[in-house]
Design a protein around this motif. Structure first.
Motif, PDB file in Angstrom:
ATOM      1  N   ILE A 121      32.717  23.530  16.682  1.00  0.00           N
ATOM      2  CA  ILE A 121      31.690  23.737  15.645  1.00  0.00           C
ATOM      3  C   ILE A 121      32.136  24.854  14.698  1.00  0.00           C
ATOM      4  O   ILE A 121      32.061  24.714  13.469  1.00  0.00           O
ATOM      5  CB  ILE A 121      30.326  24.061  16.280  1.00  0.00           C
ATOM      6  CG1 ILE A 121      29.775  22.817  16.986  1.00  0.00           C
ATOM      7  CG2 ILE A 121      29.340  24.584  15.238  1.00  0.00           C
ATOM      8  CD1 ILE A 121      28.581  23.088  17.893  1.00  0.00           C
ATOM      9  N   ALA A 122      32.606  25.961  15.264  1.00  0.00           N
ATOM     10  CA  ALA A 122      33.028  27.099  14.440  1.00  0.00           C
ATOM     11  C   ALA A 122      34.229  26.737  13.565  1.00  0.00           C
ATOM     12  O   ALA A 122      34.260  27.076  12.371  1.00  0.00           O
ATOM     13  CB  ALA A 122      33.361  28.294  15.332  1.00  0.00           C
ATOM     14  N   LEU A 123      35.207  26.042  14.134  1.00  0.00           N
ATOM     15  CA  LEU A 123      36.385  25.656  13.349  1.00  0.00           C
ATOM     16  C   LEU A 123      36.014  24.704  12.220  1.00  0.00           C
ATOM     17  O   LEU A 123      36.519  24.830  11.102  1.00  0.00           O
ATOM     18  CB  LEU A 123      37.449  25.024  14.249  1.00  0.00           C
ATOM     19  CG  LEU A 123      38.155  25.983  15.194  1.00  0.00           C
ATOM     20  CD1 LEU A 123      39.057  25.217  16.153  1.00  0.00           C
ATOM     21  CD2 LEU A 123      38.948  27.032  14.427  1.00  0.00           C
ATOM     22  N   ARG A 124      35.130  23.781  12.506  1.00  0.00           N
ATOM     23  CA  ARG A 124      34.686  22.867  11.451  1.00  0.00           C
ATOM     24  C   ARG A 124      33.972  23.657  10.346  1.00  0.00           C
ATOM     25  O   ARG A 124      34.224  23.444   9.162  1.00  0.00           O
ATOM     26  CB  ARG A 124      33.769  21.786  12.015  1.00  0.00           C
ATOM     27  CG  ARG A 124      33.343  20.833  10.921  1.00  0.00           C
ATOM     28  CD  ARG A 124      32.570  19.666  11.421  1.00  0.00           C
ATOM     29  NE  ARG A 124      32.321  18.819  10.256  1.00  0.00           N
ATOM     30  CZ  ARG A 124      31.774  17.656  10.296  1.00  0.00           C
ATOM     31  NH1 ARG A 124      31.401  17.146  11.435  1.00  0.00           N
ATOM     32  NH2 ARG A 124      31.583  16.959   9.202  1.00  0.00           N
ATOM     33  N   HIS A 125      33.103  24.564  10.746  1.00  0.00           N
ATOM     34  CA  HIS A 125      32.388  25.384   9.762  1.00  0.00           C
ATOM     35  C   HIS A 125      33.380  26.169   8.890  1.00  0.00           C
ATOM     36  O   HIS A 125      33.261  26.159   7.662  1.00  0.00           O
ATOM     37  CB  HIS A 125      31.430  26.345  10.483  1.00  0.00           C
ATOM     38  CG  HIS A 125      30.746  27.297   9.565  1.00  0.00           C
ATOM     39  ND1 HIS A 125      29.611  26.949   8.862  1.00  0.00           N
ATOM     40  CD2 HIS A 125      31.050  28.567   9.204  1.00  0.00           C
ATOM     41  CE1 HIS A 125      29.242  27.984   8.115  1.00  0.00           C
ATOM     42  NE2 HIS A 125      30.094  28.963   8.304  1.00  0.00           N
ATOM     43  N   ILE A 175      28.172  34.155  23.363  1.00  0.00           N
ATOM     44  CA  ILE A 175      29.193  33.182  23.772  1.00  0.00           C
ATOM     45  C   ILE A 175      30.053  32.789  22.579  1.00  0.00           C
ATOM     46  O   ILE A 175      31.278  32.683  22.684  1.00  0.00           O
ATOM     47  CB  ILE A 175      28.542  31.944  24.418  1.00  0.00           C
ATOM     48  CG1 ILE A 175      27.801  32.358  25.691  1.00  0.00           C
ATOM     49  CG2 ILE A 175      29.594  30.868  24.716  1.00  0.00           C
ATOM     50  CD1 ILE A 175      26.971  31.254  26.306  1.00  0.00           C
ATOM     51  N   LEU A 176      29.417  32.597  21.418  1.00  0.00           N
ATOM     52  CA  LEU A 176      30.181  32.259  20.224  1.00  0.00           C
ATOM     53  C   LEU A 176      31.139  33.389  19.852  1.00  0.00           C
ATOM     54  O   LEU A 176      32.298  33.139  19.498  1.00  0.00           O
ATOM     55  CB  LEU A 176      29.255  31.951  19.048  1.00  0.00           C
ATOM     56  CG  LEU A 176      29.987  31.630  17.744  1.00  0.00           C
ATOM     57  CD1 LEU A 176      30.812  30.351  17.873  1.00  0.00           C
ATOM     58  CD2 LEU A 176      29.008  31.523  16.594  1.00  0.00           C
ATOM     59  N   ALA A 177      30.682  34.639  19.936  1.00  0.00           N
ATOM     60  CA  ALA A 177      31.545  35.779  19.600  1.00  0.00           C
ATOM     61  C   ALA A 177      32.779  35.813  20.501  1.00  0.00           C
ATOM     62  O   ALA A 177      33.900  36.046  20.031  1.00  0.00           O
ATOM     63  CB  ALA A 177      30.756  37.082  19.714  1.00  0.00           C
ATOM     64  N   LEU A 229      35.084  32.934  19.425  1.00  0.00           N
ATOM     65  CA  LEU A 229      35.811  33.273  18.201  1.00  0.00           C
ATOM     66  C   LEU A 229      36.931  34.266  18.492  1.00  0.00           C
ATOM     67  O   LEU A 229      38.013  34.178  17.906  1.00  0.00           O
ATOM     68  CB  LEU A 229      34.841  33.831  17.154  1.00  0.00           C
ATOM     69  CG  LEU A 229      33.884  32.802  16.555  1.00  0.00           C
ATOM     70  CD1 LEU A 229      32.794  33.494  15.733  1.00  0.00           C
ATOM     71  CD2 LEU A 229      34.622  31.782  15.718  1.00  0.00           C
ATOM     72  N   GLN A 230      36.699  35.196  19.419  1.00  0.00           N
ATOM     73  CA  GLN A 230      37.742  36.143  19.797  1.00  0.00           C
ATOM     74  C   GLN A 230      38.924  35.416  20.437  1.00  0.00           C
ATOM     75  O   GLN A 230      40.082  35.708  20.148  1.00  0.00           O
ATOM     76  CB  GLN A 230      37.195  37.198  20.763  1.00  0.00           C
ATOM     77  CG  GLN A 230      38.186  38.291  21.099  1.00  0.00           C
ATOM     78  CD  GLN A 230      38.629  39.086  19.884  1.00  0.00           C
ATOM     79  OE1 GLN A 230      37.824  39.492  19.058  1.00  0.00           O
ATOM     80  NE2 GLN A 230      39.929  39.303  19.765  1.00  0.00           N
ATOM     81  N   ARG A 231      38.649  34.424  21.273  1.00  0.00           N
ATOM     82  CA  ARG A 231      39.721  33.637  21.895  1.00  0.00           C
ATOM     83  C   ARG A 231      40.506  32.886  20.825  1.00  0.00           C
ATOM     84  O   ARG A 231      41.737  32.822  20.870  1.00  0.00           O
ATOM     85  CB  ARG A 231      39.139  32.656  22.910  1.00  0.00           C
ATOM     86  CG  ARG A 231      40.228  31.856  23.620  1.00  0.00           C
ATOM     87  CD  ARG A 231      39.686  30.841  24.574  1.00  0.00           C
ATOM     88  NE  ARG A 231      38.992  31.462  25.677  1.00  0.00           N
ATOM     89  CZ  ARG A 231      38.351  30.782  26.615  1.00  0.00           C
ATOM     90  NH1 ARG A 231      38.322  29.461  26.568  1.00  0.00           N
ATOM     91  NH2 ARG A 231      37.753  31.393  27.591  1.00  0.00           N
ATOM     92  N   LEU A 232      39.808  32.309  19.849  1.00  0.00           N
ATOM     93  CA  LEU A 232      40.474  31.599  18.758  1.00  0.00           C
ATOM     94  C   LEU A 232      41.313  32.549  17.914  1.00  0.00           C
ATOM     95  O   LEU A 232      42.403  32.200  17.465  1.00  0.00           O
ATOM     96  CB  LEU A 232      39.449  30.859  17.899  1.00  0.00           C
ATOM     97  CG  LEU A 232      38.722  29.703  18.585  1.00  0.00           C
ATOM     98  CD1 LEU A 232      37.589  29.184  17.694  1.00  0.00           C
ATOM     99  CD2 LEU A 232      39.679  28.587  18.941  1.00  0.00           C
ATOM    100  N   ALA A 280      30.307  35.817  12.958  1.00  0.00           N
ATOM    101  CA  ALA A 280      29.836  35.151  14.177  1.00  0.00           C
ATOM    102  C   ALA A 280      28.324  34.970  14.112  1.00  0.00           C
ATOM    103  O   ALA A 280      27.802  33.921  14.495  1.00  0.00           O
ATOM    104  CB  ALA A 280      30.238  35.956  15.407  1.00  0.00           C
ATOM    105  N   ARG A 281      27.624  35.949  13.611  1.00  0.00           N
ATOM    106  CA  ARG A 281      26.166  35.872  13.503  1.00  0.00           C
ATOM    107  C   ARG A 281      25.754  34.729  12.573  1.00  0.00           C
ATOM    108  O   ARG A 281      24.843  33.965  12.871  1.00  0.00           O
ATOM    109  CB  ARG A 281      25.595  37.216  13.013  1.00  0.00           C
ATOM    110  CG  ARG A 281      24.122  37.213  12.688  1.00  0.00           C
ATOM    111  CD  ARG A 281      23.210  36.917  13.865  1.00  0.00           C
ATOM    112  NE  ARG A 281      23.380  37.880  14.930  1.00  0.00           N
ATOM    113  CZ  ARG A 281      23.023  37.652  16.191  1.00  0.00           C
ATOM    114  NH1 ARG A 281      22.475  36.507  16.535  1.00  0.00           N
ATOM    115  NH2 ARG A 281      23.215  38.552  17.107  1.00  0.00           N
ATOM    116  N   GLU A 282      26.428  34.604  11.441  1.00  0.00           N
ATOM    117  CA  GLU A 282      26.115  33.531  10.485  1.00  0.00           C
ATOM    118  C   GLU A 282      26.293  32.156  11.135  1.00  0.00           C
ATOM    119  O   GLU A 282      25.416  31.295  11.041  1.00  0.00           O
ATOM    120  CB  GLU A 282      27.021  33.656   9.265  1.00  0.00           C
ATOM    121  CG  GLU A 282      26.897  32.520   8.274  1.00  0.00           C
ATOM    122  CD  GLU A 282      27.964  32.560   7.186  1.00  0.00           C
ATOM    123  OE1 GLU A 282      28.118  31.529   6.505  1.00  0.00           O
ATOM    124  OE2 GLU A 282      28.636  33.596   7.011  1.00  0.00           O
TER     125      GLU A 282
END
Length: 156
Positions: free
Chosen positions: A13-17, A42-44, A47-50, A29-31
């Motif tokens: 989802i984050a990569l697509r965004h 969990i998203l934060a 994103l750190q792993r990515l 990350a908040r956005e």
């Protein structure tokens, strides 16, 4: 059936965004969490792993956030799944060397070679899917059509 964990889904989802943002524009990350209703913590971490893998980069400051560092055309689904979920195989022993297998049936197994071959074919299939396919509406629609044709979910 391949079942993705939530962290992997959040990463997609984050990569697509990020891929749909105007070039050079960062997202926090908040956005991303707020837009898609994802758990921020969990998203934060996702994103750190990515970021640690080199797929995205981060910038500090008022206009800070995350941006793509690698083109999603350069990353295949097999690589992404290994990053997010670790080594995966059709069966537990399929990804390991024969001497590393911790299986109670190891001495009598008649299908180990077949499972290793199946695992190799599965990884080859996943390697042919670029992450950019998840960002294109037409490619996403092709996956939905494939799901309808197969009568199941192609990717869940």
């Amino acid at each position: 059936m391949l079942k993705l964990n939530r962290t992997t889904e959040y990463g997609l989802i984050a990569l697509r965004h990020l891929s749909q943002r105007e070039e050079g524009t960062a997202s926090s990350a908040r956005e991303i969490a707020d837009i898609y209703g994802l758990p921020f913590d969990i998203l934060a971490k996702t994103l750190q792993r990515l970021k640690d893998s080199g797929m995205i980069q981060s910038a500090q400051g008022a206009r800070g956030g995350y941006k793509l560092q690698k083109s999603l055309d350069q990353v295949n689904l097999a690589e992404f799944l290994e990053l997010m979920e670790g080594a995966t195989g059709v069966v537990a022993c399929a990804d390991k060397q024969e001497h590393d297998v911790a299986c109670e049936y190891q001495q009598r197994c008649q299908i180990h070679g077949m499972m290793r071959g199946l695992n190799s074919r599965f990884k080859l299939f996943l390697s042919g899917i670029r992450l950019s396919e998840f960002t294109s509406h037409s490619k996403a629609e092709e996956l939905v059509q494939l799901e309808r044709h197969l009568g199941t979910k192609a990717i869940t």
